[in-house]
Write an enzyme that holds these catalytic residues in place. Sequence first.
Site, PDB file in Angstrom:
ATOM      1  N   ILE A  25     -43.393   6.070  13.749  1.00  0.00           N
ATOM      2  CA  ILE A  25     -41.925   6.080  13.641  1.00  0.00           C
ATOM      3  C   ILE A  25     -41.314   4.745  14.024  1.00  0.00           C
ATOM      4  CG2 ILE A  25     -41.508   8.563  13.859  1.00  0.00           C
ATOM      5  CD1 ILE A  25     -41.178   8.174  16.849  1.00  0.00           C
ATOM      6  N   GLY A  26     -42.125   3.793  14.389  1.00  0.00           N
ATOM      7  CA  GLY A  26     -41.540   2.499  14.700  1.00  0.00           C
ATOM      8  C   GLY A  26     -42.601   1.533  15.139  1.00  0.00           C
TER       9      GLY A  26
ATOM     10  N   GLY B 232     -42.840  -1.520  17.883  1.00  0.00           N
ATOM     11  CA  GLY B 232     -42.191  -2.294  18.936  1.00  0.00           C
ATOM     12  C   GLY B 232     -42.894  -3.614  19.143  1.00  0.00           C
TER      13      GLY B 232
ATOM     14  N   VAL C 277     -45.275   2.899  17.483  1.00  0.00           N
ATOM     15  CA  VAL C 277     -44.793   4.118  18.128  1.00  0.00           C
ATOM     16  C   VAL C 277     -45.042   5.293  17.180  1.00  0.00           C
ATOM     17  CG1 VAL C 277     -42.836   5.220  19.233  1.00  0.00           C
ATOM     18  CG2 VAL C 277     -43.022   2.741  19.238  1.00  0.00           C
TER      19      VAL C 277
ATOM     20  N   ASP D 191     -34.234  -7.222  28.090  1.00  0.00           N
ATOM     21  CA  ASP D 191     -34.341  -7.148  26.637  1.00  0.00           C
ATOM     22  C   ASP D 191     -33.372  -6.096  26.102  1.00  0.00           C
ATOM     23  OD1 ASP D 191     -37.011  -6.715  24.186  1.00  0.00           O
ATOM     24  OD2 ASP D 191     -35.268  -8.031  24.217  1.00  0.00           O
TER      25      ASP D 191
END
Length: 869
Positions: free
Chosen positions: A574-575, A577, A582, A703
Amino acid sequence: MSMGSFLLLLLCFALAVFVRGQIQTGFISIDCGAIENFNFVDTDTGISYTSDGSFINTGINKNISADYAYPSNPTLPLPLSDLRSFPQGNKNCYTLTPTAGRGGLNLIRASFLYGNYDGENKLPEFDLYLDVNLWFSVKFKNASDIVTTEIISFASSDTIYICLVNTGFGTPFISALELRPLNGSIYNNESGTSGSLILFDRWDIGYLNGSGRYQDDIYDRIWSPYRSSSWDSISTTSGVDISGNGYRAPPEVMKTAARPGNGSESLELYWTSTDRNSQFYIYMYFAELEQLGRNQSREFNVSWNGTPLFGPFIPRYLFATTISNSRALVGGEHRISIYKTQNSSFPPILNAVEIFIFKQSNESLTYIEDVDAIKNIRRTYQVDRTWMGDPCGPKNYSWEGLKCSYNDSNPPRIISLNLTSSSLTGGIAASIANLSSLETLDLSNNNLSGTVPEFLEELPFLKFLLKGNHLSGLVPAALLDKSKAELLTLIVDDQNLCTSNSCKKNKKVIVPIIASVTSALALLVILIIIWRIRRKRISERAASNEEGKTLASKERQFTYAEVVNITNNFQTAIGKGGFGTVYLGNMKDGTQVAVKMLSASSSQGSKEFQTEAELLMRVHHRNLASFVGYCDDKNNLALIYEYMANGNLKDYLSDTIYMTMLWLQIEPAHTLSWETRLRIAIDAAQGLEYLHHGCKPPIIHRDVKSANILLSESLDAKIADFGLSKVIPGDGYSHVSTTVMGTRGYLDPQYYISQRLNEKSDVYSFGIVLLELITGQPAIIKTSDHIHILEWLRPMLECGEIKGIVDQRLQGDYDVNSVWKALEVAMACTTPTSIQRATMSLVLTELKECLAMGLARERATRPKDGDLL
Ligand SMILES: *[C@@H]1O[C@H](CO)[C@@H](O)[C@H](O)[C@H]1NC(C)=O
Ligand SMILES: *[C@@H]1O[C@H](CO)[C@@H](O)[C@H](O)[C@H]1NC(C)=O
Ligand SMILES: *[C@@H]1O[C@H](CO)[C@@H](O)[C@H](O)[C@H]1NC(C)=O
Ligand SMILES: *[C@@H]1O[C@H](CO)[C@@H](O)[C@H](O)[C@H]1NC(C)=O
Ligand SMILES: *[C@@H]1O[C@H](CO)[C@@H](O)[C@H](O)[C@H]1NC(C)=O
Ligand SMILES: *[C@@H]1O[C@H](CO)[C@@H](O)[C@H](O)[C@H]1NC(C)=O
Ligand SMILES: *[C@@H]1O[C@H](CO)[C@@H](O)[C@H](O)[C@H]1NC(C)=O
Ligand SMILES: *[C@@H]1O[C@H](CO)[C@@H](O)[C@H](O)[C@H]1NC(C)=O
Ligand SMILES: *[C@@H]1O[C@H](CO)[C@@H](O)[C@H](O)[C@H]1NC(C)=O
Ligand SMILES: *[C@@H]1O[C@H](CO)[C@@H](O)[C@H](O)[C@H]1NC(C)=O
Ligand SMILES: *[C@@H]1O[C@H](CO)[C@@H](O)[C@H](O)[C@H]1NC(C)=O
């Protein structure tokens, strides 16, 4: 129904909403005591009323007795059938946020109808205040007497407080509260901002028909009919031009007038005042209603108690003019005469008149920095008292537990804060240091923990009591020094300076530390003891930390096999990083999680991984991504978070999703409204504020960016990705030197140059996120030359062009003042030098005010769907 007619209906509906919204812009109409979330349109006036839940949180809702309500009283206006009564607290205040903000001119009207709501049949008497100045003393003739009072005043801050004060003659209550923004160029003669005008009378002279209120009057003034037996009425059916000045008395009112029955006599107005010092201002409205012949004329002079006021004056045909006195009329008896001049062939006329009493504002609001600080304290400790309105004012009605100094020429200052036995928890709030006139502080008998902060030393002549808490650690040396020099009195508690058993035998020596400790020898002894205790404590803490860590770790540790199982063999990514991919996962109990795998390739990543895992175990806040567990199995490192259904803010704001929706012709319902954007900003700010001020030692995220702000299904925002976070040693006011890390576009330029990190670097990054929310633009705008969002903004800010700045997708659907304020906050976060930047606490307060402004507009302009039916 065909599609066409359905669309037409929709259009009409939208148009109706639009028209009403336009006209009632800025109106705040509160039906006090209505059941929660009850909104309705009063059919007599067309005004939409809301219940009062979002303006006040004290008091109880009551209905008037049936004897006085509909249907016994068929003409009773609906908002007056219920009320909010305030049996608790001396001062209860409504907080209004007018659209024009500070300096805007507003008309505010409060209405009261007792109607034996409490069954006691006893008429109460109480006082009504606008901010800190007395507006009106409410008294009733009988239970069915409707008391209404109206005031015209400039807002002295962004919020206005309407306070009901219990003077000991019965429980205060209120039935309706209305605010109407006025054109700031009217009703402001001489007095300016030094006071308010309280309505004495407002008459529609020669009145025939008509309501003489909204929607005829855009300011919703109520014009009462007035006739005298010695007058003749005249009227016209033609329209009257009211655009000549800002007063805009409605044409319905201007179309009628009176002239003396005997053409050679004058037109007389007469009133008396019990207070001989009352200062009156009179506003007279004239428009010629008769078409005069070539050698006919109407010309008149006006006098007050026989002295000329103005004239000669010739009213213009069908054109409204307003005349008022520039100097106050003072006295017990007042006679205004309007009489024709020798040349006039026609008698004088008068179309309408308003009479006001000027009230000097003799008290001022509390010093603004004290207000901000005490509001922060109220929020930090969730103070459970009726702390409403201005902290110090009106005089004698300051917040419970505060003492203020009052001085004729300066705003009141808070000099004493007593929060003893108030079940306070957490540390000693940093905002206390901002109460710069504070002389006494009593925080005794609470559940406060943490250390005695050094900042207390900066306060003047401080006497403070901290006993009966769970404070630990060292008393700062600066405080001890001051105490020694008899500059302050410090009363702390013994057991609390030490938490472990081993300290107990030393306790009596340290405490009480009072001003009378003058001998240098005594101080030396104390310092040595403190030093010894500290050494012991440090080693103890280290030991207990080891323990705590292994315990927590075991509970949340997962094996690699479990991770494979949870992610269904890494089925759904789903992502991606900075440190790996992820995956979506499912825990045994069915909850969805996000599993962040650390890529084996990055050696540096492993350290960050540990930082994050350790941090996540320590911090808990609803605006920080919650941590489910982690995996540290051989070379496989993974972090497991709660899954956030709406992904990250960056994707959510990005154009691609929006464009795809448009392309698929799906209504992009997910376009974030202005208010939702503010809520997201507030959530993120809360998370950061917790890291900066709620964690001991403070944590700098390093961040902060929209990609690291995750959105839940209901669009609650949480901050994630602690990979770069840095713990600041000591008190949080220092900084650490580090290798510069962060994301381009969000990186604080000062930190980049100096390599010295402090929490203001996060504030800078947050400011950029806020700008993204406002503008819908990414931090680095990908035009041909990749400009930074601040560069992009600058030219538009300079010419005050808000339309071009705000995200076009909002389609103008926002409160301009709210947006401006948010922009100001963003600019205060992104100043080049960190020292000028706001703190997250201040940012949070300001953003909440932005939201309140946005919501006020939403309420005022968007009636509920059912309203039109
Ligand atoms: C007031 O009357 C309304 C409508 O009759 C009712 O819904 C409401 O519960 C009443 N409120 C109180 C406080 O009794
Ligand atoms: C109550 O007082 C008002 C205002 O003085 C008056 O008009 C009204 O007749 C009175 N009503 C009763 C029932 O006495
Ligand atoms: C006032 O109302 C009456 C009846 O309601 C109507 O006949 C008359 O024309 C109205 N007058 C004006 C000036 O509107
Ligand atoms: C307020 O009144 C002045 C003077 O009549 C006028 O020039 C101005 O346009 C008005 N402002 C608004 C916002 O209506
Ligand atoms: C009108 O007033 C004048 C001056 O007061 C008086 O002389 C005259 O008699 C009055 N006329 C009528 C008809 O009352
Ligand atoms: C205007 O005044 C003159 C003399 O003063 C008079 O003869 C004439 O009738 C007047 N006209 C009208 C329309 O009243
Ligand atoms: C104040 O009153 C004077 C006299 O009536 C008038 O000339 C002036 O324009 C007024 N000023 C404002 C700001 O309304
Ligand atoms: C009306 O006022 C003007 C100027 O103030 C004055 O010259 C004139 O005499 C007055 N007229 C009357 C009839 O009082
Ligand atoms: C009266 O009107 C005449 C002609 O219109 C003018 O000459 C004269 O000055 C006026 N007198 C006054 C006192 O205004
Ligand atoms: C302000 O005026 C009110 C009465 O109008 C009075 O009660 C109050 O004491 C005054 N306050 C100050 C600070 O003078
Ligand atoms: C604070 O208030 C309590 C009771 O309300 C009182 O006993 C105590 O003396 C006060 N503290 C100070 C420093 O005045």
